[in-house]
Structure formats: structure tokens, C-alpha cells
Design a protein around this motif. Structure first.
Motif, PDB file in Angstrom:
ATOM      1  N   LEU A  78     -65.084  74.736 -49.699  1.00  0.00           N
ATOM      2  CA  LEU A  78     -64.085  74.842 -50.766  1.00  0.00           C
ATOM      3  C   LEU A  78     -63.675  76.299 -51.026  1.00  0.00           C
ATOM      4  O   LEU A  78     -62.496  76.577 -51.273  1.00  0.00           O
ATOM      5  CB  LEU A  78     -64.633  74.221 -52.060  1.00  0.00           C
ATOM      6  N   LEU A  95     -60.245  67.271 -55.498  1.00  0.00           N
ATOM      7  CA  LEU A  95     -61.466  66.605 -55.073  1.00  0.00           C
ATOM      8  C   LEU A  95     -61.536  65.232 -55.738  1.00  0.00           C
ATOM      9  O   LEU A  95     -61.172  65.095 -56.904  1.00  0.00           O
ATOM     10  CB  LEU A  95     -62.632  67.468 -55.534  1.00  0.00           C
ATOM     11  N   THR A  97     -64.309  62.351 -56.715  1.00  0.00           N
ATOM     12  CA  THR A  97     -65.765  62.246 -56.822  1.00  0.00           C
ATOM     13  C   THR A  97     -66.154  61.084 -57.722  1.00  0.00           C
ATOM     14  O   THR A  97     -65.359  60.644 -58.550  1.00  0.00           O
ATOM     15  CB  THR A  97     -66.356  63.560 -57.389  1.00  0.00           C
TER      16      THR A  97
END
Ligand code: SAM
Length: 328
Positions: A78, A95, A97
Motif C-alpha cells: 500500500l 480497500l 475489508t
């Protein structure tokens, strides 16, 4: 890059692992098969591929999995990607998650250049959440969400709509998201692996959900668009947005701008198709990127026009590939 239907391909979803610390029943079996570790790209290989895609015109990268925060070294991927934002190529790094490890990772994600996280949360009822995820702890996710907010990350909640499983909890989700300042996106379940019979009975078209929600909430269609496939409604009472991803009932393939890279380096041109192009072999065979670039351009040119999803009793699911294997 444009495909043969003239669609610009600017959005790459990168799966960094097929492992996950939850076992959502609609995504995985309770004893899932994972890739052998040697087949999984290492962090440098993932970074190299991302750079190639950005050179070819990708402007948004979403890191996913499996669960991306169980991938060792995820921050080492990242950070360099985050450092590229604004340098003319990459514009957005985000992202997806399940939130289980967000409490630990949120500050580091923000420092690495991630600005937004999508957190999958199908129910605010601890028991329903535990049942769907086969053992997940809702409180851990809520702690993670609080940490994401504290770290300044913009949060969107994603919930898969499952008839008879979590569909009595959408009012609570809307109210809670309103209070927290989160947008909410509902997702129609897609027939990716698994039993055709249960998929069909759990499938819940979002037209029906909006009809039910409209009894309690003022939903106004919105022109808001992102790079993703959702359509949006403004929720009058909360001031937040409701997104709806209706892969089954409102096909959005005509505006698809996405391709997906699996953790093993397979490039999938369409979530609803099982074919892919192996980039790992090229990556490992050549020091330079010319062959990779050629293969990616050729693959994009051959992107299918649309998925061939169908759902219903007796309809076979898309063979073998589940979401955790492709990257959600
Ligand atoms: N672990 C991360 C997470 O939970 O967001 C990223 C990977 S997960 C596979 C990505 C998303 O795919 C989740 O929101 C999950 O609910 C969704 N998903 C998995 N299987 C699905 C299916 N058959 N239909 C629709 N969405 C699905």
C-alpha cells in the motif's frame, strides 16, 4: 485501454490473498480450498503488476481478497502505491475489508495513502452476524469501524441482501449508518459457486428491498455516480446515500470499467465468467514488462460484453469460482 466495446478500463481490483478470517456462508464453504502459497504473488510481484496497470491507464486500485488485512506485508504494497497518488497516474487507492483487523490497521492504512475503506457488514445483530460469518464477532468489527473513523478514513458499509437471513435488519443498518456518517450499499447475491437451490431461495432483488424501505424512509434517486457499479438514492431522514449493486436484476455490464487480478496473478476480465489470463507466468519469465503489457492489452481487448449470471431453481452457478477466490 479500451475494450472492443469502447469501454475505458480504468479500475483494477487486486486480490492480495484468498485467505480470510471469516467464513461467510454465501462466499465460502466451511472448509474452503486455498491456493498453495507458492502460487500466490509476493508483494513485489503485486506491486510490479499494479505499476504496469497504472502505466496502461488504470486510475483506481481497490485492494481486496480473501481478507486483505490478513496478508502479511500488505502495508509494503500500500505504501508505494499510496505514494503514487496524484503523480499523474493513480488517483484512488481503496480497500475492501471485513473490518476484523481494522482496529489494528486503520492508522497505518491512512498513513499509507488509503482514503476510503469499504467494510462488509451484513447485519448489526450479533447473532445473525455470527451465523452469516460462521463465527465472526460483531463487536470486533464495530471497534474496527470506530478506529477507521478516528483515523480519518471515509467508510462505506456493504451488505449482501439475503432473503430470510438479514433482510429484517436493513432499517437498523440505515439508521445506524446515518448516525455514524457512513454510506450504505446493498448488494444482490451472485451465483458464484455453491448450491443453486439455496442461492435461488436467498436471492433478494433490490427493487423489492427499496419498496419495503420506502415505507420508513424517503428515498430519492440520485445522480451520484462512482467508478463502481452502484446506483444511488438519497435517504431524506439521514442525509446519507443508499447504493444498490444489482448485478442480477439491473445488468450494468455496458458501463463496466473494471478488471480483476487474483492473488495468483490471473487476470479476470469479468466476474461472471470463469476464464482468465495467467500473468504470473509472464511476470516470472521476464525481467522487463513488455510482454506483460502486451498480454494485458490483448486481454482487455477481448473483455466479454457481459456476464452470463442466472439465478433460479435448477440453474447451475458459475462454475468453481467463488468471490474469495476472484477478489470481491
Ligand atoms: N474480506 C473482504 C470483505 O469482507 O469485504 C474482501 C473480500 S469479500 C469476498 C468482498 C465482498 O464480496 C464482500 O462484501 C462479500 O459480502 C461479497 N460477496 C462474496 N460472495 C458474494 C456473492 N456470492 N454475491 C455477492 N457478494 C458476495
Amino acid at each position: 485501454m479500451r475494450d472492443s466495446f469502447g469501454r475505458p478500463i480504468t479500475y483494477l481490483r487486486v486480490s492480495v490473498t484468498d485467505r480470510c478470517d471469516l467464513r461467510c456462508f454465501y462466499c465460502m464453504t466451511d472448509d474452503p480450498e486455498f491456493l498453495p502459497r507458492r502460487d500466490i504473488l509476493d508483494i513485489e510481484e503485486l506491486a510490479r503488476l499494479c505499476r504496469v496497470f497504472v502505466r496502461l491507464g488504470v486510475r483506481k486500485i481497490r485492494i481486496t481478497g480473501g481478507e486483505p488485512l490478513v496478508r502479511r506485508g500488505i502495508l509494503d504494497l500500500l505504501r508505494p502505491l499510496g505514494a503514487e497518488i496524484g503523480a499523474g497516474g493513480l488517483q484512488d487507492l481503496c480497500l475492501t475489508t471485513n473490518g476484523m483487523r481494522l482496529a489494528r490497521f486503520a492508522p497505518a492504512l491512512a498513513a499509507a495513502g488509503v482514503r476510503r475503506v469499504n467494510v462488509s457488514l451484513d447485519s448489526l445483530d450479533a447473532e445473525t452476524f455470527r451465523r452469516i460469518t460462521r463465527g465472526g464477532d460483531l463487536a470486533t468489527v464495530l471497534d474496527g469501524l470506530a478506529a477507521a473513523k478516528d483515523a480519518g478514513l471515509a467508510v462505506k458499509i456493504n451488505a449482501v441482501a439475503l432473503r430470510g437471513i438479514n433482510d429484517d435488519g436493513f432499517d437498523d443498518l440505515i439508521a445506524w449508518c446515518g448516525g455514524e456518517g457512513f454510506d450504505l450499499t446493498l448488494i444482490e447475491t451472485m451465483p458464484l459457486g455453491g448450491l443453486a437451490a439455496s442461492r435461488a431461495s436467498q436471492y433478494l432483488p433490490l427493487d423489492e428491498v427499496r419498496g419495503r424501505l420506502a415505507r420508513s424512509w424517503t428515498l430519492t434517486p440520485s445522480d451520484h455516480r462512482t467508478d463502481g457499479p452502484a446506483r444511488y438514492w438519497e435517504i431524506g431522514e439521514t442525509g446519507r446515500r443508499l447504493g444498490c449493486i444489482e448485478a442480477m436484476s439491473h445488468c450494468f455490464c455496458a458501463t463496466c470499467n473494471r478488471v480483476r487480478l487474483t492473488a495468483a496473478g490471473a487476470l479476470n476480465l469479468c466476474l461472471g465468467r470463469s476464464d482468465s489470463v495467467d500473468l504470473r507466468a509472464l511476470l516470472r519469465a521476464h525481467d522487463g514488462d513488455a510482454q506483460l503489457e502486451r498480454a494485458i492489452r490483448a486481454a482487455v481487448a477481448a473483455k466479454p460484453e457481459g456476464h452470463d449470471f442466472a439465478i433460479g431453481a435448477g440453474v447451475a452457478p458459475v462454475p468453481f469460482r467463488r468471490m474469495y477466490q476472484t477478489g470481491g
